[in-house]
Design an enzyme around this catalytic site. Structure first.
Site, PDB file in Angstrom:
ATOM      1  N   ASP A  67      34.096  28.520  48.076  1.00  0.00           N
ATOM      2  CA  ASP A  67      35.365  29.560  47.420  1.00  0.00           C
ATOM      3  C   ASP A  67      34.165  30.847  47.217  1.00  0.00           C
ATOM      4  OD1 ASP A  67      37.392  31.243  47.156  1.00  0.00           O
ATOM      5  OD2 ASP A  67      37.056  30.895  45.001  1.00  0.00           O
ATOM      6  N   LEU A  68      34.269  32.108  47.339  1.00  0.00           N
ATOM      7  CA  LEU A  68      33.567  33.025  47.001  1.00  0.00           C
ATOM      8  C   LEU A  68      34.006  33.755  45.685  1.00  0.00           C
ATOM      9  CD1 LEU A  68      31.330  35.073  47.882  1.00  0.00           C
ATOM     10  CD2 LEU A  68      33.237  36.670  48.740  1.00  0.00           C
ATOM     11  N   ASP A  69      34.806  34.447  45.638  1.00  0.00           N
ATOM     12  CA  ASP A  69      35.311  35.028  44.289  1.00  0.00           C
ATOM     13  C   ASP A  69      35.682  34.001  43.325  1.00  0.00           C
ATOM     14  OD1 ASP A  69      35.609  37.623  45.345  1.00  0.00           O
ATOM     15  OD2 ASP A  69      37.460  36.927  46.530  1.00  0.00           O
TER      16      ASP A  69
ATOM     17  N   THR B  18      34.222  38.786  40.902  1.00  0.00           N
ATOM     18  CA  THR B  18      34.771  39.846  41.374  1.00  0.00           C
ATOM     19  C   THR B  18      36.133  40.015  40.923  1.00  0.00           C
ATOM     20  OG1 THR B  18      35.286  38.353  43.449  1.00  0.00           O
ATOM     21  CG2 THR B  18      33.631  40.135  43.639  1.00  0.00           C
TER      22      THR B  18
ATOM     23  N   LYS C  35      44.405  35.320  41.490  1.00  0.00           N
ATOM     24  CA  LYS C  35      43.295  34.572  41.744  1.00  0.00           C
ATOM     25  C   LYS C  35      43.351  33.389  43.241  1.00  0.00           C
ATOM     26  CE  LYS C  35      40.617  34.820  37.832  1.00  0.00           C
ATOM     27  NZ  LYS C  35      39.756  34.188  36.690  1.00  0.00           N
TER      28      LYS C  35
ATOM     29  N   SER D  21      36.911  31.632  52.300  1.00  0.00           N
ATOM     30  CA  SER D  21      37.411  32.565  51.194  1.00  0.00           C
ATOM     31  C   SER D  21      38.704  33.112  51.817  1.00  0.00           C
ATOM     32  CB  SER D  21      36.456  33.831  50.671  1.00  0.00           C
ATOM     33  OG  SER D  21      37.060  34.968  50.174  1.00  0.00           O
ATOM     34  N   ALA D  22      39.585  33.621  50.856  1.00  0.00           N
ATOM     35  CA  ALA D  22      40.728  34.453  51.229  1.00  0.00           C
ATOM     36  C   ALA D  22      40.348  35.776  51.398  1.00  0.00           C
ATOM     37  CB  ALA D  22      41.913  34.290  50.026  1.00  0.00           C
TER      38      ALA D  22
ATOM     39  N   LYS E 193      45.735  30.511  51.148  1.00  0.00           N
ATOM     40  CA  LYS E 193      45.639  29.365  50.439  1.00  0.00           C
ATOM     41  C   LYS E 193      46.966  29.469  49.474  1.00  0.00           C
ATOM     42  CE  LYS E 193      40.985  29.887  49.704  1.00  0.00           C
ATOM     43  NZ  LYS E 193      39.488  30.324  49.071  1.00  0.00           N
TER      44      LYS E 193
ATOM     45  N   GLU F   7      35.823  25.259  44.114  1.00  0.00           N
ATOM     46  CA  GLU F   7      37.211  26.311  44.111  1.00  0.00           C
ATOM     47  C   GLU F   7      37.258  26.566  42.621  1.00  0.00           C
ATOM     48  OE1 GLU F   7      39.339  28.194  44.881  1.00  0.00           O
ATOM     49  OE2 GLU F   7      39.320  28.286  46.871  1.00  0.00           O
ATOM     50  N   ASP F   8      37.563  27.868  42.267  1.00  0.00           N
ATOM     51  CA  ASP F   8      37.883  28.252  40.825  1.00  0.00           C
ATOM     52  C   ASP F   8      39.701  28.527  40.545  1.00  0.00           C
ATOM     53  OD1 ASP F   8      37.801  30.588  42.301  1.00  0.00           O
ATOM     54  OD2 ASP F   8      38.267  31.543  40.529  1.00  0.00           O
TER      55      ASP F   8
HETATM   56  C1  BG6 Z   1      40.367  35.991  46.783  1.00  0.00           C
HETATM   57  C2  BG6 Z   1      40.570  36.247  45.139  1.00  0.00           C
HETATM   58  O1  BG6 Z   1      39.185  35.355  46.995  1.00  0.00           O
HETATM   59  O2  BG6 Z   1      40.744  36.923  47.760  1.00  0.00           O
HETATM   60  C3  BG6 Z   1      41.783  37.061  45.428  1.00  0.00           C
HETATM   61  O3  BG6 Z   1      40.458  35.223  44.467  1.00  0.00           O
HETATM   62  C4  BG6 Z   1      42.194  38.489  46.531  1.00  0.00           C
HETATM   63  O4  BG6 Z   1      42.215  37.497  43.900  1.00  0.00           O
HETATM   64  C5  BG6 Z   1      41.857  37.702  47.854  1.00  0.00           C
HETATM   65  O5  BG6 Z   1      43.285  38.817  46.344  1.00  0.00           O
HETATM   66  C6  BG6 Z   1      41.932  38.806  48.887  1.00  0.00           C
HETATM   67  O6  BG6 Z   1      40.682  39.584  48.800  1.00  0.00           O
HETATM   68  P1  BG6 Z   1      40.575  40.956  49.567  1.00  0.00           P
HETATM   69  O7  BG6 Z   1      39.192  41.221  49.183  1.00  0.00           O
HETATM   70  O8  BG6 Z   1      40.809  40.664  51.087  1.00  0.00           O
HETATM   71  O9  BG6 Z   1      41.661  42.104  49.104  1.00  0.00           O
HETATM   72 MG    MG Z   2      38.154  32.250  44.008  1.00  0.00          MG
END
Ligand code: BG6
Ligand code: MG
Length: 220
Positions: free
Chosen positions: A8-10, A16, A44, A113-114, A144, A168-169
């Protein structure tokens, strides 16, 4: 190698969440309700669209579809102001070292990542070229906790889901990894991420030996 890793990224590679918070708070302020760090926890791992729905619920706000689209755009524009200032100093502790350790072991890894901003963020912090593949919010139909993002990741790794390890966090992310039949490693609060197969507070706690032992276990 029979085993691969999906990150996962964020919240795992970069922090972020604080920028998402500032941008969502800005929107809540303009709508006249309070949005706290505790509220931010609920967003998150959740998609951008779902995040807006949760935020509007918190403020008990009903808005038109058209307004929602407008909010999604303005929130992201605000978020991008922070993201485009990011640099390698914002890589979370232990992340680069873990990627180095995986490289040494010959273990391949992809991103799951989402976020639709994932490629940009990885480029900002100089990690974009290290991943074998990137699966992000642009590549999935289901967010997710649906396992789709990780199942596409397994395909990029050319591996079976049961041979993939996920970092994952977020609760939604751990659930997605478990539903994908992968080994889930929760990074963060152990109580919050109690559904994970393994728990660590952060990536600095992950040793090359732990990875080696886990891979051996998965491959035997
Ligand atoms: C996830 C974050 O990685 O990405 C979420 O944990 C965020 O908080 C989601 O809403 C979508 O991100 P983005 O950058 O497409 O708005
Ligand atoms: Mg995350």
């Amino acid at each position: 190698n029979k085993t691969g890793v999906i990150f996962d990224l964020d919240g795992v590679i970069v922090d972020t969440a604080k920028y998402h918070f500032l941008a969502w708070k800005n929107l809540a302020d303009s709508l006249g309700f309070e949005f706290t760090e505790a509220h931010n926890e609920l967003l998150k791992g959740v998609s951008r669209v779902r995040s807006l729905e949760i935020l509007l619920d918190i403020g008990d706000a009903t808005v038109s579809e058209e307004k929602k689209q407008e909010f999604l755009i303005s929130k992201n524009e605000e978020y991008l102001k922070y993201i485009t200032k990011m640099g390698a100093d914002e890589i979370l502790s232990g992340a680069s070292e873990l990627l180095d350790a995986l490289d040494d072991l010959g273990i391949q890894y992809v991103l799951g990542s989402a976020s639709k901003n994932a490629p940009l963020i990885l480029k900002q912090v100089g990690l974009y070229n290290r991943f074998l593949g990137i699966v992000d919010g642009n590549s999935v139909n289901q967010a997710k906790p649906d396992p789709e993002v990780f199942l596409i990741g397994a395909k990029k790794l050319n591996l079976k889901p049961e041979n993939c390890i996920v970092f994952e966090d977020a609760i939604a992310g751990v659930e997605a990894a478990n539903r994908a039949n992968m080994t889930s490693i929760g990074i963060g609060d152990k109580k919050t991420l109690s559904e994970a197969d393994y728990n660590f507070n952060n990536l600095t706690e992950i040793s090359a030996d732990f990875i080696k032992d886990l891979i051996e276990k998965l491959e035997n």
